[in-house]
Scaffold this motif. Structure first.
Motif, PDB file in Angstrom:
ATOM      1  N   ALA A 117       0.657  -1.079  -0.076  1.00  0.00           N
ATOM      2  CA  ALA A 117       0.290  -0.008   0.168  1.00  0.00           C
ATOM      3  C   ALA A 117       0.357   0.634   0.189  1.00  0.00           C
ATOM      4  CB  ALA A 117      -0.354   0.107   1.410  1.00  0.00           C
ATOM      5  N   THR A 138      -4.662   7.179  -1.655  1.00  0.00           N
ATOM      6  CA  THR A 138      -3.938   5.782  -0.913  1.00  0.00           C
ATOM      7  C   THR A 138      -4.340   4.892  -1.930  1.00  0.00           C
ATOM      8  OG1 THR A 138      -4.495   6.336   1.882  1.00  0.00           O
ATOM      9  CG2 THR A 138      -4.396   4.056   0.138  1.00  0.00           C
ATOM     10  N   LEU A 140      -3.842   0.981  -2.961  1.00  0.00           N
ATOM     11  CA  LEU A 140      -3.170  -0.528  -2.782  1.00  0.00           C
ATOM     12  C   LEU A 140      -3.414  -1.018  -3.432  1.00  0.00           C
ATOM     13  CD1 LEU A 140      -6.800  -0.225  -0.726  1.00  0.00           C
ATOM     14  CD2 LEU A 140      -4.322   0.305  -0.049  1.00  0.00           C
ATOM     15  N   MET A 186       1.419  -5.308   2.050  1.00  0.00           N
ATOM     16  CA  MET A 186       0.085  -5.159   2.237  1.00  0.00           C
ATOM     17  C   MET A 186      -0.767  -6.158   3.386  1.00  0.00           C
ATOM     18  SD  MET A 186      -2.665  -3.602   0.412  1.00  0.00           S
ATOM     19  CE  MET A 186      -4.584  -3.340   1.142  1.00  0.00           C
ATOM     20  N   LEU A 216     -12.028  -5.029   1.933  1.00  0.00           N
ATOM     21  CA  LEU A 216     -10.918  -4.093   2.355  1.00  0.00           C
ATOM     22  C   LEU A 216     -12.010  -3.025   3.395  1.00  0.00           C
ATOM     23  CD1 LEU A 216      -8.763  -3.367  -0.668  1.00  0.00           C
ATOM     24  CD2 LEU A 216      -7.683  -4.290   1.978  1.00  0.00           C
ATOM     25  N   THR A 260      -7.959  -3.084  -6.843  1.00  0.00           N
ATOM     26  CA  THR A 260      -8.911  -3.479  -5.871  1.00  0.00           C
ATOM     27  C   THR A 260      -9.905  -3.499  -7.154  1.00  0.00           C
ATOM     28  OG1 THR A 260      -9.699  -0.974  -5.945  1.00  0.00           O
ATOM     29  CG2 THR A 260      -7.518  -2.125  -3.917  1.00  0.00           C
TER      30      THR A 260
END
Lengths: 351, 608
Positions: A117, A138, A140, A186, A216, A260
């Motif tokens: 991340a 952010t 991921l 992560m 998440l 994601t």
């Protein structure tokens, strides 16, 4: 001093170099809590990468954007500045150091290209008394040195989101514009969420409140998903309230392994509690430890991987709680004697 | 919600159950409704005292209610000047006890607060010394009634009556002893309330402080900061554990473990030295520690609940269980040191979370609550167990003697008479005994008793409503909430008929945790033997004499009691979920049904 700092128990939690999130990670490490391995590209790192000339150019460009401009215009202008940051840092001097650090992180977790991340960690963000949560980027499930590098530059650029620009145009934060970036292994989150070492509803400092969802924690933090909510007594460890809701969607790792995706959660799993009692117990213990170590109420984020508690519970970040901590705790009995308290209890009740 | 009534049925509109006409003759007139007090009574909120008197009262047992009616009232209203509350008024309706707390006059609040502060302060400052005096007073009364002998009167008086110049007959003695028996019980109840409500007030103060300082704190967490001391209330159970270890040490554990009845076991054990030693130990221990009532809920509330000493199969069943656990290598002692260490840790951690200005006040309140709590727990063994068990025992002796002398066809008949009628029955018997003729006795009482027995059965079949009359907007009278566990929410639930879907029952969260299991209804101590490992105990309430069963069950649900009830306390100690004060779990759930007990929220769900 190196502009890349490894988070460990000996790293001082210096927010001027590590930013708010980075300093929080350093505090977690110092408190001996289970957190994924991470390193930080410091504020000096940003300065070095951007250089004085580009920094001055960016500030001039940002300053021409009026704070009260219509949002579409604000967006367009900010995007132009961001594109300039990404382009101008394409050959930044920290490239090799960053690739080395990422390779070391991968090696440490036993992978060739560890998923990480990448999170911005601005100075002035996440500090006591001020909460800029969600203002910066952010990213991921990032894999590979090139992608990490691109994400780090995107973080730097995110100093100039329309929101951030408008925010700063109103005068906050004062001083130089700079940030650190955290790169953290992560956690493959089965569940994730936030914790608070007091109850935000009533300020009760004897409780840890945990909110969690499947997958998440992003949709929870972003306010897009209604989480399960648990209230745990810090002292006895009892789970004193549990509000388990239906959670029909979750955010998880993209099937490509990068990024994601949002996906449905089948019944009956969507109605099940997203955390077990043992996981809640471990979270409460860790939250309490964070608070003790910081000496003030904290909140933070966590992720729970597959596997068995307590080892599957990880704290991802923490920061000082900002709303209740500013107020003085109001005494209930003050300096009354026990007898005076008895009389007061009895007379109050009859009203 | 618009259809929810705002008031319960008027106590004056409650109909007499079929077959119970004339029930009023069974109780004292001042305990009943009357047209002249109707207007006043109808403005008040009454609730059925399921905690102390869940069953129909037999006429003789009415004294139990009268004792606390007067003594609690006098101490609150007249002696300690409890600021918000006078006494708790009583009415008997269809044989069941309904009570109504009387609020103090708000205009007197300040004046009463000043008096209370001075008077209560004296007790709090000298609590332990006053409690020592208290024990002396109470045990002296116990000795007095224990010394009474209600044997049938002799054909010819012992010589000592002559040579000691006693100057009165045993007949007179019986009249006087019965009078003293009643008066001493009444006196003992004065002492019961001499300290009890002061204790509750101090405990309640800590309780409310904690609730304000920590809005999410559970009742259980507060009680864990206070309880845990090794008080005499636990002594009977501890003695059983000790006797179990002795049985193992003496090598007679196989005989004890396989015993069918106490009588058979003691007879067999008397054949060996080791056995004789153990039986002698049992007999020494039994007095006073087995003067321990098995009544669930309010020990001593009814004349027919026998103490262990009269029903040794009950403590023996517990000993068998302990012996079996000892043979498995289990630890059976209460982890007292651990509980106390934990109470210090918990109190210390909450203290640290308080602002500086509150810490000293917290220390003082906690110390006071701990001081009074010993009394709150221990007074039970003195009054409810020792005194009442002895009172009922002597009453049964009297019933047997009177019956043998022709007053009644059977001893049990006596309990269908009011105590003033029992005094009359004694005069009749004593007069006849004195002159050597026949009493009117059973011939006179037979039709009266037959009618009352019929009425009593009709009343037993009646289901008393939980409350009557208009409820207060908020139930905040401290003792109603603390003792009876009656809250604003509870009253609202009664009004809306909640839980009458037959699937869920709302009670109080007595001990945390959520568990599912098959239900086992236990109404009397005899049924405890049926409880299997892994079952959920569903009962009217529990008694400390039931302790061994808690190692078998996975959760407990009770009809009556609040978070300070025995069921809640013992479950917290054993780490079992408990929901207490459900009102009707025993009635709504059948043995074998699967239930979920949510001790966090106080909800019981019937799953099938």
């Amino acid at each position: 001093m190196s502009v890349i700092r490894w988070i460990g128990p000996d790293e001082p939690p210096d927010p001027t170099q590590l930013g708010g999130k980075g300093a929080g990670l350093a505090r977690l490490a110092a408190a001996g809590l289970r957190a994924p391995p991470a390193f930080v590209i410091t504020v000096d790192g940003y300065r070095e990468a951007v250089g004085r000339r580009l920094a001055a150019e960016l500030e001039r460009a940002a300053a021409t954007i009026p704070a009260d401009a219509p949002s579409a215009e604000l967006e367009r202008a900010a995007a132009t500045v961001r594109a300039r940051v990404v382009e101008a840092t394409a050959h930044h001097p920290l490239r090799e150091d960053l690739a080395d650090a990422y390779a070391r992180l991968s090696e440490r977790v036993g992978e060739t290209a560890a998923p990480v991340a990448v999170r911005s960690s601005a100075v002035g963000e996440d500090a006591a008394g001020r909460s800029f949560a969600g203002e910066y980027d952010t990213q991921l499930w990032v894999r590979g040195a090139d992608d990490v590098d691109a994400c780090v530059r995107a973080c730097w650029a995110s100093l100039y989101t329309a929101r951030a620009v408008a925010y700063r145009a109103r005068g906050e934060p004062a001083g130089e514009v700079a940030m650190a970036v955290c790169v953290q292994q992560m956690v493959d989150a089965r569940s994730a969420g936030v914790f608070m070492t007091l109850d935000p509803a009533n300020g009760d400092r004897s409780t840890v409140v945990v909110e969690s969802v499947w997958g998440l924690g992003g949709p929870l933090v972003g306010g897009e998903a209604t989480p399960d909510r648990f209230v745990i007594d810090k002292v006895t460890g009892d789970i004193v309230r549990r509000e388990v809701v239906s959670k029909p969607h979750e955010l998880g790792r993209h099937s490509s392994g990068r990024g994601t995706e949002r996906r449905p959660v089948p019944t009956p799993r969507c109605d099940d509690p997203s955390l077990s009692d043992a996981e809640l117990g471990e979270l409460a213990r860790m939250a309490k430890r964070v608070e003790e170590h910081a000496g003030a109420p904290q909140d933070g984020e966590f992720a729970v991987a597959a596997g068995e508690p307590p080892d599957n519970v990880h704290i991802l970040q923490c920061r000082p709680e900002t709303a209740w901590s500013r107020r003085a705790q109001r005494p209930v009995a003050g300096r009354r004697s026990a007898l005076e308290s008895v009389v007061s209890t009895l007379t109050k009740e009859s009203r | 919600m618009t259809t929810t009534p705002t008031s319960f049925e008027s106590p004056y509109e409650v109909a007499t159950p079929e077959g119970a006409d004339g029930w009023e003759q069974m109780y004292n007139w001042y305990h009943l409704r009357g047209e002249e007090r109707r207007a006043d009574d109808e403005q008040r909120f009454w609730f059925h005292d399921r905690l102390h008197h869940p069953r129909v009262l037999q006429p003789y047992d009415e004294i139990q209610c009268e004792c606390w009616w007067q003594a609690l009232g006098a101490f609150n209203t007249r002696i300690l000047a409890m600021p918000p509350a006078y006494g708790v008024d009583q009415r008997i309706i269809n044989g069941y006890l309904y009570v109504s707390p009387v609020p103090a006059d708000p205009a007197q609040l300040q004046a009463r607060a000043e008096l209370f502060q001075r008077r209560a302060g004296h007790y709090y400052d000298n609590w332990d010394a006053i409690y020592e005096e208290w024990k002396q007073k109470v045990t002296a009364r116990l000795r007095e009634i224990r010394a009474m002998d209600f044997s049938p009167l002799p054909d010819i008086e012992d010589e000592s009556v002559v040579f000691d110049h006693r100057g009165y007959s045993s007949g007179y003695r019986m009249i006087q002893d019965f009078h003293r028996l009643v008066v001493v019980m009444y006196e003992t109840y004065q002492y019961h309330f001499e300290m009890l409500n002061l204790g509750y007030a101090a405990y309640l103060t800590l309780f409310q402080f904690c609730k304000q300082a920590f809005p999410n704190i559970t009742d259980q967490a507060i009680s864990r900061m206070v309880g845990g001391l090794h008080v005499d209330l636990y002594r009977p159970d501890d003695e059983l554990k000790r006797l179990s270890k002795e049985a193992v040490r003496l090598g007679i554990n196989d005989e004890v473990a396989s015993a069918d009845s106490a009588d058979a076991l003691f007879a067999r054990l008397r054949e060996s030295d080791a056995g004789r030693e153990w039986v002698a130990d049992w007999e020494r221990t039994a007095d006073p520690w087995f003067l321990f009532s098995t009544d669930p809920g309010h020990p001593g509330g009814y004349h027919d609940s026998k103490p262990w000493i009269e029903d040794p199969d009950v403590p023996l069943a517990a000993v068998r269980e302990y012996v079996a656990r000892l043979r498995e290598g289990e630890e059976i002692d209460r982890p007292t040191a651990q509980v106390l260490a934990e109470r210090e840790r918990i109190a210390g951690e909450y203290r640290k979370l308080l602002p500086d200005e509150d810490r000293e006040a917290f220390d003082e309140m906690l110390e006071l609550a701990r001081t009074v709590f010993v009394y709150i727990e221990e007074h039970n063994i003195y009054i409810e167990h020792w005194l009442w068990a002895t009172f009922w025992r002597k009453s049964r002796d009297l019933a047997a003697a009177l019956s043998a002398m022709g007053a009644f066809d059977a001893p049990e008949d006596m309990f269908l008479l009011r105590r003033s009628e029992v005094a009359e029955a004694i005069y009749d018997i004593v007069a006849a005994w004195s002159v050597g003729s026949r009493p009117r006795g059973a011939d006179y009482w037979r039709p009266i008793i037959a009618e009352r027995r019929r009425i009593y059965e009709a009343l037993k079949a009646w289901d008393p409503p939980p409350a009557l009359g208009p409820p207060p907007e908020e139930v905040n009278e401290p003792f109603t909430v603390m003792l009876w566990g009656i809250t604003t929410d509870q009253v609202a639930a009664w009004l809306s008929g909640a839980g009458e879907d037959g699937k869920t029952l709302q009670g109080q969260a007595g001990s945390p945790g959520v568990v599912e299991g098959p239900a086992r209804i236990v109404k009397t101590v005899e049924e405890l033997d049926d409880v299997q490992h892994g079952e959920v105990l569903i009962c009217p309430a529990t008694s400390p004499s039931w302790s061994p069963v808690f190692s078998r069950v996975v959760a407990t649900v009770s009809d009556v009691g609040g978070v300070m009830s025995h069921a809640a306390i013992i479950c917290r100690e054993y780490g079992l979920p408990a929901v207490v004060g459900t009102g009707g779990a025993v009635r709504s759930i059948a043995t074998g049904q699967r239930v979920r007990v949510d001790g966090d929220r106080g909800i019981v769900t019937i799953l099938e």
